[in-house]
Design an enzyme around this catalytic site. Structure first.
Site, mmCIF file in Angstrom:
data_model
loop_
_atom_site.group_PDB
_atom_site.id
_atom_site.type_symbol
_atom_site.label_atom_id
_atom_site.label_comp_id
_atom_site.label_asym_id
_atom_site.label_seq_id
_atom_site.Cartn_x
_atom_site.Cartn_y
_atom_site.Cartn_z
ATOM 1 N N GLY A 88 0.831 -1.219 0.000
ATOM 2 C CA GLY A 88 0.000 0.000 0.000
ATOM 3 C C GLY A 88 0.854 1.253 0.000
ATOM 4 O O GLY A 88 0.527 2.255 0.632
ATOM 5 N N GLY A 91 -0.319 5.050 -0.749
ATOM 6 C CA GLY A 91 -1.187 5.790 0.161
ATOM 7 C C GLY A 91 -0.423 6.788 1.008
ATOM 8 O O GLY A 91 0.792 6.926 0.878
ATOM 9 N N SER A 134 -4.224 -0.475 14.183
ATOM 10 C CA SER A 134 -5.007 0.731 14.502
ATOM 11 C C SER A 134 -5.442 0.654 15.955
ATOM 12 O O SER A 134 -5.695 -0.439 16.480
ATOM 13 C CB SER A 134 -6.257 0.807 13.615
ATOM 14 O OG SER A 134 -7.144 1.808 14.092
ATOM 15 N N TYR A 145 -13.828 -3.508 10.763
ATOM 16 C CA TYR A 145 -12.467 -2.945 10.733
ATOM 17 C C TYR A 145 -11.765 -3.248 12.056
ATOM 18 O O TYR A 145 -10.603 -3.674 12.076
ATOM 19 C CB TYR A 145 -12.557 -1.435 10.501
ATOM 20 C CG TYR A 145 -11.223 -0.714 10.439
ATOM 21 C CD1 TYR A 145 -10.326 -0.946 9.394
ATOM 22 C CD2 TYR A 145 -10.862 0.207 11.422
ATOM 23 C CE1 TYR A 145 -9.116 -0.269 9.330
ATOM 24 C CE2 TYR A 145 -9.653 0.890 11.357
ATOM 25 C CZ TYR A 145 -8.790 0.641 10.312
ATOM 26 O OH TYR A 145 -7.583 1.313 10.251
ATOM 27 N N ALA A 169 -12.404 -5.658 14.078
ATOM 28 C CA ALA A 169 -12.138 -7.098 14.136
ATOM 29 C C ALA A 169 -10.901 -7.443 13.304
ATOM 30 O O ALA A 169 -10.054 -8.249 13.720
ATOM 31 C CB ALA A 169 -13.357 -7.874 13.619
ATOM 32 N N LYS A 215 -8.331 -5.468 12.533
ATOM 33 C CA LYS A 215 -7.093 -4.962 13.146
ATOM 34 C C LYS A 215 -6.789 -5.714 14.449
ATOM 35 O O LYS A 215 -5.617 -5.936 14.773
ATOM 36 C CB LYS A 215 -7.186 -3.452 13.388
ATOM 37 C CG LYS A 215 -7.259 -2.619 12.106
ATOM 38 C CD LYS A 215 -6.033 -2.787 11.213
ATOM 39 C CE LYS A 215 -6.002 -1.765 10.081
ATOM 40 N NZ LYS A 215 -4.855 -1.948 9.167
HETATM 41 N N1 LIG Z 1 -5.162 7.233 8.264
HETATM 42 C C1 LIG Z 1 -5.525 6.883 9.487
HETATM 43 O O1 LIG Z 1 -6.077 7.689 10.272
HETATM 44 C C2 LIG Z 1 -5.251 5.486 9.975
HETATM 45 C C3 LIG Z 1 -5.500 5.205 11.322
HETATM 46 C C4 LIG Z 1 -5.247 3.916 11.791
HETATM 47 C C5 LIG Z 1 -4.748 2.951 10.937
HETATM 48 N N2 LIG Z 1 -4.522 3.248 9.629
HETATM 49 C C6 LIG Z 1 -4.012 2.172 8.762
HETATM 50 O O2 LIG Z 1 -2.864 2.623 8.067
HETATM 51 C C7 LIG Z 1 -2.765 1.970 6.794
HETATM 52 C C8 LIG Z 1 -2.577 3.004 5.690
HETATM 53 O O3 LIG Z 1 -3.673 3.894 5.733
HETATM 54 P P1 LIG Z 1 -3.712 5.275 4.897
HETATM 55 O O4 LIG Z 1 -4.476 6.242 5.711
HETATM 56 O O5 LIG Z 1 -2.346 5.628 4.405
HETATM 57 O O6 LIG Z 1 -4.645 4.822 3.685
HETATM 58 P P2 LIG Z 1 -4.609 5.194 2.132
HETATM 59 O O7 LIG Z 1 -3.975 6.524 1.906
HETATM 60 O O8 LIG Z 1 -5.987 4.964 1.630
HETATM 61 O O9 LIG Z 1 -3.631 4.058 1.526
HETATM 62 C C9 LIG Z 1 -4.007 2.720 1.506
HETATM 63 C C10 LIG Z 1 -3.114 1.993 0.539
HETATM 64 O O10 LIG Z 1 -3.480 0.602 0.512
HETATM 65 C C11 LIG Z 1 -3.453 0.182 -0.843
HETATM 66 N N3 LIG Z 1 -4.293 -0.984 -1.019
HETATM 67 C C12 LIG Z 1 -5.646 -1.099 -0.831
HETATM 68 N N4 LIG Z 1 -6.044 -2.339 -1.125
HETATM 69 C C13 LIG Z 1 -4.933 -3.028 -1.496
HETATM 70 C C14 LIG Z 1 -4.699 -4.357 -1.921
HETATM 71 N N5 LIG Z 1 -5.698 -5.263 -2.042
HETATM 72 N N6 LIG Z 1 -3.429 -4.743 -2.224
HETATM 73 C C15 LIG Z 1 -2.422 -3.854 -2.121
HETATM 74 N N7 LIG Z 1 -2.580 -2.582 -1.740
HETATM 75 C C16 LIG Z 1 -3.835 -2.178 -1.437
HETATM 76 C C17 LIG Z 1 -3.894 1.396 -1.651
HETATM 77 O O11 LIG Z 1 -3.361 1.372 -2.965
HETATM 78 P P3 LIG Z 1 -4.142 0.856 -4.260
HETATM 79 O O12 LIG Z 1 -5.609 1.082 -3.997
HETATM 80 O O13 LIG Z 1 -3.603 1.646 -5.370
HETATM 81 O O14 LIG Z 1 -3.772 -0.584 -4.379
HETATM 82 C C18 LIG Z 1 -3.187 2.511 -0.879
HETATM 83 O O15 LIG Z 1 -1.858 2.661 -1.357
HETATM 84 C C19 LIG Z 1 -4.038 1.129 6.652
HETATM 85 O O16 LIG Z 1 -3.763 -0.203 7.020
HETATM 86 C C20 LIG Z 1 -4.995 1.761 7.669
HETATM 87 O O17 LIG Z 1 -5.970 0.865 8.146
HETATM 88 C C21 LIG Z 1 -4.767 4.496 9.124
#
Ligand SMILES: NC(=O)c1ccc[n+]([C@@H]2O[C@H](COP(=O)([O-])OP(=O)(O)OC[C@H]3O[C@@H](n4cnc5c(N)ncnc54)[C@H](OP(=O)(O)O)[C@@H]3O)[C@@H](O)[C@H]2O)c1
Length: 272
Positions: free
Chosen positions: A34, A37, A165, A178, A180, A182
């Site tokens: 990912g 992102g 998370s 979600y 569950a 994490k």
């Molecule tokens: N932002 C927050 O507040 C927050 C808080 C707690 C935890 N998190 C966790 O942090 C992580 C990153 O979050 P983010 O905020 O940076 O999200 P984001 O900007 O939406 O990035 C998510 C990334 O995951 C990729 N992705 C989605 N489905 C995929 C798949 N099947 N195979 C490979 N890549 C995939 C997407 O790329 P493509 O769609 O191009 O493949 C994207 O690059 C996640 O696990 C999220 O649950 C985030």
């Protein structure tokens, strides 16, 4: 060679010296899922600055290429298509990376998304939404964590960091699936840490609180600022710092742990 001023305390006297910028991860190969992102690209930037060979993976090659182009570093940055929900895609991508670089030292399981797009109580969720979320956030991390061990087994210094998370710790309304997923990642992390410790591999989690996206409105940012104990906004770089620590030699004895990077959001009860 990049130089920067470092503060050093010598016998109660503070001096400033010029030192070589640390390249803690030179010669290491890191795979980030990912990586296009917001958190994934910050992790990529951080490891590139510190000298690693960084392999950006995700489903969309052109988005990965954009991230690669934004990272201005002399180190090797590569892109590789990998869908974490697809077993063949995971094993093909890892084999390609290992064939090319001879090793995979670090895996950052970052691919995922929250229930943000389809916020509903569990009893109103469709099975497709539930399956979709579990496939990426939990099953995806299981697949990559399983596959990577063969490439780390002999080096005695592998690192796996899962981006979980605080929602997995505490639960959240309209985020049951979600939470569950994490929470499942914590179970995966602890159990795998027990199993692969003998190969010198550490497995840990970093749990962000709220990390606003780049397009967050001013109103949202103002709200987020007060949803933690530090009254400040979390940046993707804050998460990258914690990941870098867990991958560093300084953390060689840390395994099976979850590091919350949430400004204290998950701490205790708020007073009246
Ligand atoms: N932002 C927050 O507040 C927050 C808080 C707690 C935890 N998190 C966790 O942090 C992580 C990153 O979050 P983010 O905020 O940076 O999200 P984001 O900007 O939406 O990035 C998510 C990334 O995951 C990729 N992705 C989605 N489905 C995929 C798949 N099947 N195979 C490979 N890549 C995939 C997407 O790329 P493509 O769609 O191009 O493949 C994207 O690059 C996640 O696990 C999220 O649950 C985030």
């Amino acid at each position: 060679m990049r130089l920067f001023k470092e503060r050093i305390v010598l016998k109660q006297k503070t001096v400033y010296v010029e030192v070589e910028q640390r390249k803690r991860f030179a010669d290491y190969v890191i795979l980030i899922t990912g990586a296009s992102g917001s958190i994934g690209s910050a992790i990529a930037q951080r490891f590139a600055v510190e000298g690693a060979t960084v392999v950006l993976t995700g489903r969309n090659l052109s988005k990965l290429q954009d991230v690669k182009n934004q990272i201005s570093c002399s180190t090797q940055i590569d892109v590789c298509q990998m869908d974490v929900t697809d077993e063949a895609s995971v094993s093909n991508a890892m084999k390609t990376i290992s064939d090319k670089y001879g090793r995979i030292d670090m895996l950052i399981n970052n691919a995922g998304f929250s229930a943000r797009t389809v916020k509903q109580p569990l009893h109103l969720q469709t099975i497709d939404n539930i399956d979709n979320l579990l496939q990426t956030n939990l099953r995806g991390s299981i697949l990559t964590s399983r596959e990577v061990v063969q490439y780390m087994q002999n080096s005695k210094q592998g690192r796996i960091v899962n981006i979980a998370s605080i929602v997995g710790l505490q639960g959240k309304d309209k985020h049951a699936e979600y939470a569950a997923a994490k929470a499942g990642v914590f179970g995966l992390m602890k159990s795998q840490a027990i199993g692969v410790g003998k190969y010198g591999i550490t497995v840990n989690c970093v749990s962000p609180g709220l990390v606003p996206r780049e397009d967050a409105s001013e109103e949202k940012l103002a709200r987020f600022e007060h949803m933690n104990r530090l009254n400040s906004i979390c940046t993707p770089e804050d998460i990258a710092n914690a990941v870098a620590f867990l991958c560093s030699a300084e953390a060689r004895y840390v395994t099976g742990q979850n590091l919350c990077v949430d400004g204290g959001r998950s701490l205790g009860l708020y007073g009246d």
